[in-house]
Motif scaffolding. Structure first.
Motif, PDB file in Angstrom:
ATOM      1  N   UNK A  48       0.695  -1.026  -0.148  1.00  0.00           N
ATOM      2  CA  UNK A  48       0.129   0.094  -0.038  1.00  0.00           C
ATOM      3  C   UNK A  48       0.700   1.295   0.121  1.00  0.00           C
ATOM      4  N   UNK A  49       1.796   1.134   0.837  1.00  0.00           N
ATOM      5  CA  UNK A  49       2.846   2.277   0.764  1.00  0.00           C
ATOM      6  C   UNK A  49       3.550   2.655  -0.593  1.00  0.00           C
ATOM      7  N   UNK A  50       3.626   1.535  -1.203  1.00  0.00           N
ATOM      8  CA  UNK A  50       4.268   1.779  -2.658  1.00  0.00           C
ATOM      9  C   UNK A  50       3.260   2.277  -3.825  1.00  0.00           C
ATOM     10  N   UNK A  63      -5.264   9.574   1.137  1.00  0.00           N
ATOM     11  CA  UNK A  63      -6.120   8.102   1.132  1.00  0.00           C
ATOM     12  C   UNK A  63      -5.667   7.541   2.719  1.00  0.00           C
ATOM     13  N   UNK A  64      -6.926   7.100   3.474  1.00  0.00           N
ATOM     14  CA  UNK A  64      -6.295   6.574   5.016  1.00  0.00           C
ATOM     15  C   UNK A  64      -5.311   5.530   4.686  1.00  0.00           C
ATOM     16  N   UNK A  65      -5.549   4.656   3.854  1.00  0.00           N
ATOM     17  CA  UNK A  65      -4.568   3.386   3.730  1.00  0.00           C
ATOM     18  C   UNK A  65      -3.192   3.954   3.539  1.00  0.00           C
ATOM     19  N   UNK A  66      -2.985   4.908   2.774  1.00  0.00           N
ATOM     20  CA  UNK A  66      -1.607   5.369   2.559  1.00  0.00           C
ATOM     21  C   UNK A  66      -0.884   6.124   3.977  1.00  0.00           C
ATOM     22  N   UNK A  67      -1.857   6.981   4.667  1.00  0.00           N
ATOM     23  CA  UNK A  67      -1.453   7.527   5.911  1.00  0.00           C
ATOM     24  C   UNK A  67      -0.980   6.439   6.949  1.00  0.00           C
ATOM     25  N   UNK A  68      -1.852   5.378   7.115  1.00  0.00           N
ATOM     26  CA  UNK A  68      -1.334   4.167   8.052  1.00  0.00           C
ATOM     27  C   UNK A  68      -0.319   3.691   7.680  1.00  0.00           C
ATOM     28  N   UNK A  69      -0.179   3.197   6.196  1.00  0.00           N
ATOM     29  CA  UNK A  69       1.001   2.402   5.931  1.00  0.00           C
ATOM     30  C   UNK A  69       2.342   3.147   6.336  1.00  0.00           C
ATOM     31  N   UNK A  70       2.380   4.487   5.960  1.00  0.00           N
ATOM     32  CA  UNK A  70       3.590   5.185   6.131  1.00  0.00           C
ATOM     33  C   UNK A  70       3.825   5.510   7.716  1.00  0.00           C
ATOM     34  N   UNK A  71       2.853   5.670   8.298  1.00  0.00           N
ATOM     35  CA  UNK A  71       2.712   5.881   9.836  1.00  0.00           C
ATOM     36  C   UNK A  71       3.327   4.649  10.384  1.00  0.00           C
ATOM     37  N   UNK A  72       2.950   3.368  10.004  1.00  0.00           N
ATOM     38  CA  UNK A  72       3.456   2.048  10.585  1.00  0.00           C
ATOM     39  C   UNK A  72       4.902   2.088  10.327  1.00  0.00           C
ATOM     40  N   UNK A  73       5.296   2.340   9.121  1.00  0.00           N
ATOM     41  CA  UNK A  73       6.687   2.130   8.586  1.00  0.00           C
ATOM     42  C   UNK A  73       7.429   3.166   9.562  1.00  0.00           C
TER      43      UNK A  73
END
Length: 340
Positions: A44-46, A171-181
């Motif tokens: 998702x981050x990619x 996109x919430x998915x992108x925010x969460x993905x990079x937040x987790x990274x």
């Protein structure tokens, strides 16, 4: 969505406790949780690889505060003060959110949200039985307050991420993905996973007399208690408001206590059951502060505020609520745009 998020977050403890009892350090479990979720969200981050260029501050804040900050401060606080006290202070976050909205953002706060916060915090004190282990440790209390402030960042940044129109809204998915990274990178320095007992994950863990594969418990923590929990939480905050979603999030502690009762055999006392009911009432009252739509005449979208009595605009224009805030038109609500 907020209830699903509270349920998912609340289910982390009953899966983590057997792993800790099997030989893993609490901070190592946290690192496995965040890093595993970051790896799951890596595709998702990619897909949203332009997001760091567009919203670098949002992603950095979400990773440092909403992911790494809450976890690190909370576990550090647990090393110095009782669990119940740490939980109670961390869940002062909804009250701090109200203060942020009222005094920093200069926006009015509904009476229902304020009453909901008071009831939720009072009920939570009963759920964690704060009086049973009350002790004073200045640094421990400060760390727990730090966890609460980081949780405020989670609610505020999740709501802020919904600002903008069209493609400008990340996109919430992108925010969460990079937040987790970002959170995984920070926790790697704090947790020092090279000392982790990896062999524990290849065995089983005892859950109230039942042997459960440790890998299965870790999969639950990663996929449900982290990925699904953050996703539903961010989406719910964008559709409700930080102050309302914050009160509903107090149910996490109640859900965690009930699941521990059912799955781990940790029995509930009468004050805990009463406190849980009070938290539920507080969350219900706070939810009444959310604007809702009701069917009106043909071609008209009627918007009302709980408590009634405010005039509504037609479907093509905004209206002003009694508290002075501007609410979206009927078309905006029906289209699912976030409300504040």
């Amino acid at each position: 969505m907020a209830l699903l998020s509270a349920l998912a977050f609340g289910g982390s403890g009953v899966a983590a406790k057997p792993l800790i009892a099997a030989g893993l350090e609490p901070l190592h479990v946290t690192w496995l949780r965040v890093t595993g979720a970051a790896l799951v969200m890596l595709p998702v981050a990619w897909r949203h690889r332009d997001l760091p260029r567009r919203r670098p501050a949002l992603l950095a804040g979400f990773g440092l505060l909403a992911v790494a900050g809450v976890q690190a401060c909370y576990f550090a606080a647990l090393s110095r003060i009782p669990v119940g006290v740490a939980l109670l202070i961390e869940y002062l976050a909804p009250a701090l959110v109200l203060g942020w909205v009222r005094f920093v953002q200069k926006r009015p706060v509904s009476r229902a949200a304020a009453v909901g916060v008071v009831l939720a915090v009072g009920g939570l004190a009963c759920v964690v039985e704060v009086w049973s282990g009350l002790s004073f440790d200045a640094l421990g209390l400060l760390l727990a307050l730090g966890a609460a402030c980081c949780q405020v960042g989670y609610f505020v940044l999740s709501d802020h991420g919904g600002d903008g129109e069209g493609d400008a809204v990340p996109d919430p998915l992108g925010v969460i993905a990079y937040g987790l990274l970002i959170g995984a990178l920070v926790l790697t320095v704090v947790a020092r996973p090279w000392n982790l007992h990896w062999s524990v994950l290849g065995g089983t863990a005892d859950m109230n007399g039942i042997e459960v594969p440790a890998a299965l418990l870790l999969a639950w923590i990663v996929l449900v208690a982290t990925v699904a929990a953050y996703l539903t939480g961010v989406v719910s905050i964008r559709r409700l408001s930080p102050q309302v979603a914050g009160v509903v999030a107090c149910l996490e502690a109640v859900i965690a206590t009930v699941l521990a009762w059912v799955l781990l055999g940790e029995h509930l006392s009468a004050p805990q059951i009463t406190g849980g009911a009070v938290v539920l009432i507080g969350a219900f009252i706070a939810q009444s502060a959310k604007p809702r739509t009701e069917p009106g005449e043909a071609g008209t979208g009627t918007v009302t505020v709980a408590g009634g009595g405010a005039p509504a605009a037609d479907a093509h224009g905004p209206r002003t609520a009694r508290d002075g805030t501007t609410e979206p038109s009927g078309d905006e609500l029906s289209a699912g745009s976030p409300t504040t």
